[in-house]
Design a protein around this motif. Sequence first.
Motif, mmCIF file in Angstrom:
data_model
loop_
_atom_site.group_PDB
_atom_site.id
_atom_site.type_symbol
_atom_site.label_atom_id
_atom_site.label_comp_id
_atom_site.label_asym_id
_atom_site.label_seq_id
_atom_site.Cartn_x
_atom_site.Cartn_y
_atom_site.Cartn_z
ATOM 1 N N PHE A 159 -2.178 0.464 -5.020
ATOM 2 C CA PHE A 159 -0.760 0.588 -4.804
ATOM 3 C C PHE A 159 -0.399 -0.987 -3.794
ATOM 4 O O PHE A 159 -1.097 -1.107 -2.994
ATOM 5 C CB PHE A 159 -0.426 1.797 -3.838
ATOM 6 N N PHE A 160 0.860 -1.218 -4.278
ATOM 7 C CA PHE A 160 1.382 -2.306 -3.672
ATOM 8 C C PHE A 160 2.690 -1.719 -2.732
ATOM 9 O O PHE A 160 3.310 -0.965 -3.603
ATOM 10 C CB PHE A 160 1.975 -3.427 -4.370
ATOM 11 N N THR A 161 3.139 -2.442 -1.611
ATOM 12 C CA THR A 161 4.333 -2.174 -1.508
ATOM 13 C C THR A 161 5.402 -3.340 -2.025
ATOM 14 O O THR A 161 4.728 -4.363 -2.537
ATOM 15 C CB THR A 161 4.639 -2.271 0.147
ATOM 16 N N PRO A 162 6.682 -3.211 -2.038
ATOM 17 C CA PRO A 162 7.288 -4.317 -2.853
ATOM 18 C C PRO A 162 7.040 -5.683 -1.845
ATOM 19 O O PRO A 162 6.921 -5.736 -0.970
ATOM 20 C CB PRO A 162 9.057 -3.852 -2.500
ATOM 21 N N PHE A 163 7.307 -6.911 -2.753
ATOM 22 C CA PHE A 163 6.814 -8.146 -2.441
ATOM 23 C C PHE A 163 7.695 -9.088 -3.262
ATOM 24 O O PHE A 163 8.369 -8.790 -4.237
ATOM 25 C CB PHE A 163 5.327 -8.375 -2.504
ATOM 26 N N THR A 164 7.795 -10.306 -2.721
ATOM 27 C CA THR A 164 8.676 -11.350 -3.227
ATOM 28 C C THR A 164 7.696 -12.262 -4.385
ATOM 29 O O THR A 164 6.581 -12.025 -4.123
ATOM 30 C CB THR A 164 9.126 -12.536 -1.996
ATOM 31 N N ASN A 165 8.301 -12.888 -5.245
ATOM 32 C CA ASN A 165 7.568 -13.557 -6.020
ATOM 33 C C ASN A 165 6.812 -14.859 -5.463
ATOM 34 O O ASN A 165 5.781 -15.199 -6.031
ATOM 35 C CB ASN A 165 8.541 -14.381 -7.220
ATOM 36 N N ARG A 166 7.078 -14.986 -4.296
ATOM 37 C CA ARG A 166 6.449 -16.103 -3.409
ATOM 38 C C ARG A 166 5.013 -15.606 -2.797
ATOM 39 O O ARG A 166 4.258 -16.369 -2.397
ATOM 40 C CB ARG A 166 7.170 -16.956 -2.508
ATOM 41 N N SER A 167 5.154 -14.267 -2.856
ATOM 42 C CA SER A 167 4.025 -13.571 -2.057
ATOM 43 C C SER A 167 2.659 -13.868 -2.718
ATOM 44 O O SER A 167 2.585 -13.762 -3.984
ATOM 45 C CB SER A 167 4.246 -12.037 -1.915
ATOM 46 N N SER A 168 1.525 -13.900 -2.109
ATOM 47 C CA SER A 168 0.290 -13.862 -2.776
ATOM 48 C C SER A 168 -0.188 -12.700 -3.428
ATOM 49 O O SER A 168 -1.096 -12.739 -4.224
ATOM 50 C CB SER A 168 -0.834 -14.249 -1.617
#
Length: 154
Positions: A125-134
């Motif tokens: 499970f992930f929380t939302p992240f940006t495209n720049r996130s690792s």
Amino acid sequence: MEEHLGNEILLDRHLVAFFASRESSEEVVHRAVQWAESICQTDKVVISGFHSPLEKRVLDILLEHKHPVIIALGRALYKKIPPHLQSAFDEGRLLFVSFRGYYRHSWKSAEIRNWKAAGMADEVFFTPFTNRSSLSTLHYTMDRYGDTPVYILE
């Protein structure tokens, strides 16, 4: 190199990896808190680095509910258990897993930790992240090429 400290039997249970970006909106925090509380109603074990502020908050909820966790370290194992984790450790609800023998945490060791923890999990499970996130590369690779179910808390 993988080392363990704590209750290794937790590795035999259904493992759920949790990853959150360092920056999260209040809405994302709310969803993650709800998710953590719902996981506490299951027998699943949460594995994470519990390093970002939101991951730490989820860890606090899991510990408060006496839920088992595996803390994946991007550094060597602790020589002394941190005080806030001692009771969970003593009660067999905690396992530390180290993937690196270094005593200093770095961006690279965090990346290795996340990939290894995700690789151990039965679902991620992930929380939302940006495209720049690792986390973006980890999510994309697991979702596109892996067999493990991958979810984003939306």
